[in-house]
Enzyme design. Structure first.
Site, PDB file in Angstrom:
ATOM      1  N   GLU A 149       0.839  -1.204   0.000  1.00  0.00           N
ATOM      2  CA  GLU A 149       0.000   0.000   0.000  1.00  0.00           C
ATOM      3  C   GLU A 149       0.868   1.245   0.000  1.00  0.00           C
ATOM      4  OE1 GLU A 149      -3.272  -0.144  -1.087  1.00  0.00           O
ATOM      5  OE2 GLU A 149      -3.394  -1.600   0.528  1.00  0.00           O
ATOM      6  N   HIS A 150       0.508   2.236  -0.799  1.00  0.00           N
ATOM      7  CA  HIS A 150       1.219   3.517  -0.858  1.00  0.00           C
ATOM      8  C   HIS A 150       2.677   3.337  -1.287  1.00  0.00           C
ATOM      9  CE1 HIS A 150      -1.880   6.203   0.761  1.00  0.00           C
ATOM     10  NE2 HIS A 150      -2.213   5.211   1.557  1.00  0.00           N
ATOM     11  N   GLY A 172     -12.021   1.926  -0.884  1.00  0.00           N
ATOM     12  CA  GLY A 172     -10.658   1.461  -1.091  1.00  0.00           C
ATOM     13  C   GLY A 172     -10.546   0.257  -1.991  1.00  0.00           C
ATOM     14  N   SER A 215     -11.162   0.543  -5.289  1.00  0.00           N
ATOM     15  CA  SER A 215     -10.853   1.127  -6.593  1.00  0.00           C
ATOM     16  C   SER A 215     -12.008   1.076  -7.587  1.00  0.00           C
ATOM     17  CB  SER A 215      -9.616   0.457  -7.197  1.00  0.00           C
ATOM     18  OG  SER A 215      -9.061   1.292  -8.188  1.00  0.00           O
ATOM     19  N   GLU A 248      -6.965  10.013 -14.377  1.00  0.00           N
ATOM     20  CA  GLU A 248      -7.161  10.249 -12.943  1.00  0.00           C
ATOM     21  C   GLU A 248      -6.167  11.279 -12.411  1.00  0.00           C
ATOM     22  OE1 GLU A 248      -8.298   7.831  -8.900  1.00  0.00           O
ATOM     23  OE2 GLU A 248      -8.216   6.826 -10.837  1.00  0.00           O
ATOM     24  N   ASP A 259      -3.933   0.443  -9.608  1.00  0.00           N
ATOM     25  CA  ASP A 259      -5.360   0.166  -9.735  1.00  0.00           C
ATOM     26  C   ASP A 259      -5.754  -0.129 -11.171  1.00  0.00           C
ATOM     27  OD1 ASP A 259      -5.359   0.699  -7.067  1.00  0.00           O
ATOM     28  OD2 ASP A 259      -6.369   2.634  -7.234  1.00  0.00           O
TER      29      ASP A 259
END
Length: 408
Positions: free
Chosen positions: A37-38, A137, A139, A182, A194
């Site tokens: 994540e991230h 979360g 997506s 996006e 994503d």
């Protein structure tokens, strides 16, 4: 599960009774990130899987450049034109349509060579439905973008074989176009994860993505054969990425990479992907405390993703589960993107016999947890999570699914 064909066709007939012939459907899945994540916007590693929930768009090509959209979920309409002479702008009154608009703009420039043969981008009448919880979360935005791209490309005459699961190069370019939509149009600084999951996912596989090279590998994940499954728990806490601290976290890790590069005198360090634990420890004193913690999380999370891929290939699901718990601890304590509800859900899962691992999934600030659980323990886990009493929360099983497609 995805929206049933008959259901969305009926909605199309109601929304566009004058255009209900020759309707096609574009579908794209949401995703659950097992771990990583991230890390995507630091050129790191991620391990998502496409899930059997997503966004479906029933559409019919138009002879002109008008795009007429109807969202079943919002019960709203929005229109714009894809004619090159007309500027595509955001629609503040119907912001959900900005994802479709941004994709149309990215495709219209044909920077990604998806139209080919000098095909103009054509308009569509389109009805949008989804069963991915918004703001959770999972997506839904990337699913919407990929489904929009597939619908517009199909409507513009791109043959279905060129959009199929086997057309890997085309699907990569679709992912890139949707990311640009996006980033540049919607205004969320997401990485490539994503969109790649929504285009490259395969049933019974996770997708290991190197976000620097943008190379992906399919990693077999036969959970059913191992007596396991994935359960997602939606806490009911919603968030909007553009309005959340998401972009702040990105700026902090970018600052950290620059400070580490300067402190070590190493211009080869461009992102935290280039930083080892040893290097980070050597320059900690030169970093603001918060930036140091953000960097520590990302460096460790990249290592955990590589270890998780190894665990899947060995069939070591206990190791995978422990890595998931460690990931959540880092997101909670170092990256500070968790919340009370997410932490309570992970704590509950860890205390439930038969649960091997749990973590928040997605950008955080609300949304969902993902749980690796023995099939015989699913009901007990769901009951315990439900007993937390969070408003609008619910739990559901997910399976790894194929990426987006167009069906006639």
């Amino acid at each position: 599960m995805m929206v049933e064909r008959e259901q969305i066709i009926r909605q199309f007939e109601l929304a566009f009774p004058d255009a209900a012939q020759d309707v096609r459907i574009a579908r794209a899945p949401g995703r659950v990130n097992l771990i990583g994540e991230h890390t995507d916007y630091s050129d790191g590693f991620v391990l998502p899987l496409a899930i059997d929930r997503g966004v479906s768009i029933a559409f019919r090509p138009r002879a002109d450049g008008l795009v007429r959209l109807y969202s079943v979920d919002y019960c709203e309409r929005s229109e714009f034109a894809v004619d090159p002479a007309i500027r595509i702008e955001r629609d503040p009154a119907h912001s959900w349509s900005d994802y479709f608009r941004g994709v149309a703009l990215a495709l219209r420039t044909d920077e990604y060579c998806l139209l080919g043969d000098d095909r103009p981008l054509r308009g569509v009448d389109a009805v949008i439905m989804g069963d991915v919880p918004r703001g959770s979360g999972l997506s839904s935005s990337a699913a919407f973008e990929v489904a929009a791209a597939l619908a517009l490309l199909s409507a513009s005459g791109v043959p279905l074989p060129k959009l199929s699961m086997d057309a890997v190069d085309t699907r990569r370019q679709i992912a890139f176009a949707c990311r640009k939509a996006e980033n540049s149009f919607v205004g969320v600084g997401c990485g490539i994860m994503d969109q790649m999951a929504a285009t490259m996912g395969r049933a019974s596989h996770a997708v290991f993505i190197d976000c620097r090279t943008e190379h992906h590998e399919l990693v077999p994940m036969p959970l059913g054969a191992a007596g396991l499954c994935l359960v997602v728990f939606d806490t009911g806490v919603k968030r909007e990425l553009a309005a959340s601290p998401y972009n702040l976290r990105r700026r902090q890790v970018e600052e950290g990479a620059k400070l580490i590069s300067a402190a070590l005198g190493d211009p080869g360090i461009r992102t935290l992907r280039d930083v080892s634990r040893k290097q980070l420890d050597a320059v900690r004193a030169a970093l603001p405390t918060t930036v140091s913690e953000r960097c520590e999380y990302v460096v460790e999370e990249n290592e955990r993703v590589v270890d998780a891929v190894r665990a899947l290939r060995m069939g070591d699901y206990s190791l995978l589960g422990e890595l998931m718990y460690l990931s959540h601890e880092g997101l909670r304590d170092l990256y500070e993107v968790s919340c009370m509800e997410l932490d309570a859900a992970v704590h509950t899962a860890r205390a439930t016999p038969g649960v091997l691992g749990a973590r928040m999934t997605g950008a955080g600030f609300g949304g969902c947890t993902v749980n690796l659980v023995a099939q015989e323990a699913v009901q007990a886990l769901v009951s315990r999570l439900s007993a937390l009493g969070f408003a609008d929360s619910w739990a559901f099983a997910v399976s790894a699914s194929d990426g987006g497609k167009v069906v006639e």
